[in-house]
Design an enzyme around this catalytic site. Structure first.
Site, PDB file in Angstrom:
ATOM      1  N   LEU A 229       0.654  -1.553   0.000  1.00 51.14           N
ATOM      2  CA  LEU A 229      -0.324   0.265   0.075  1.00 51.14           C
ATOM      3  C   LEU A 229       0.804   1.778   0.331  1.00 51.14           C
ATOM      4  CD1 LEU A 229      -2.390  -0.938   2.846  1.00 51.14           C
ATOM      5  CD2 LEU A 229      -3.099  -1.248  -0.075  1.00 51.14           C
TER       6      LEU A 229
ATOM      7  N   GLU B  70      -8.346   2.847   8.876  1.00 46.25           N
ATOM      8  CA  GLU B  70      -8.900   2.382   7.325  1.00 46.25           C
ATOM      9  C   GLU B  70      -8.234   0.915   7.630  1.00 46.25           C
ATOM     10  OE1 GLU B  70      -9.917   1.471   3.508  1.00 46.25           O
ATOM     11  OE2 GLU B  70      -7.806   1.572   3.904  1.00 46.25           O
TER      12      GLU B  70
END
Length: 186
Positions: A22, A29
Site C-alpha cells: 500500500l 482504514e
C-alpha cells in the site's frame, strides 16, 4: 448463488498499490477493512475473502493468511508457490465461486469479499454476482503502479451503511472518505 462485495482504498489518481504494498499508512482504514471483512450476523459462520496471488503475498508474512476469514487465492499456477493448508487456492474466480456455492462452504460462509488486485477487481465488477463496492476515497495522490478499474455507470453511489462513517476521516494528515457503490440491477 451468493453475491459478493468489493472493498478497496483508492487514492486520487485511482492508485491502489505500489510494488506489492500500500502506498499509504492508515491504521484506522486498515481496521475498517478488517472489521468489514470479518463482520457476520451468524456467529457460526465466517466470511471469505478472494484475492489474487500478488495481493496475498503483499500482505506481511506475519499477518497472512488474514485471520478469521477463509482466504481464497486466485492463481494460474497453484504449484508455483507454497500456501498454508487453511488457504484455498483456485485457478479462477469461477472455480472459487463454485466452491463457495457447494457444501460444505455454502453453509459455512456468510459474506464474500473481493480484496484485490486490479485484475481480480475488474473481473468481479463485471460479474452479475457483484453487489457493492466499499471504496475508501483517499483525497491525495500517491505514486502507484496498480490501479482500480473505472467505476462504470453500472454502479451508483448509495447511502453508507449505519456502521460506515459518512464524514471525512483524517489520519497522519491524510483525508479520506468511505463510499459505497451498488450495482444497478439490469
Amino acid at each position: 448463488m451468493k453475491k459478493f462485495s468489493l472493498i478497496v482504498a483508492v487514492c486520487a489518481n485511482g492508485g491502489i498499490g505500489i510494488k506489492g504494498d500500500l502506498p499509504w499508512r492508515l491504521r484506522q482504514e486498515l481496521k475498517y477493512f478488517s472489521r468489514m471483512t470479518k463482520k457476520i450476523q451468524d456467529s457460526g459462520k465466517r466470511n471469505a475473502i478472494i484475492m489474487g496471488r500478488k495481493t496475498y503475498f503483499g500482505v506481511p508474512e506475519s499477518k497472512r493468511p488474514l485471520p478469521e476469514r477463509l482466504n481464497i487465492i486466485l492463481t494460474r499456477d497453484p504449484s508455483a508457490n507454497a500456501y498454508p493448508s487453511e488457504v484455498m487456492v483456485c485457478t479462477s474466480m469461477q472455480e472459487a465461486l463454485k466452491k463457495l456455492d457447494e457444501a460444505p462452504l455454502v453453509n459455512e460462509i456468510e459474506n464474500v469479499w473481493i480484496v484485490g488486485g486490479n485484475a481480480v477487481y475488474k473481473e468481479a465488477m463485471q460479474s452479475d454476482r457483484c453487489h457493492r463496492i466499499y471504496l475508501t476515497e483517499i483525497k491525495e495522490t500517491f505514486e502507484c503502479d496498480a490501479f482500480f478499474p473505472e467505476i462504470t455507470s453500472d454502479f451508483q453511489l448509495v447511502k453508507n451503511d449505519d456502521d460506515v462513517p459518512e464524514d471525512i476521516q483524517e489520519e497522519n494528515g491524510i483525508q479520506y472518505q468511505y463510499r459505497i457503490y451498488e450495482k444497478v440491477p439490469k
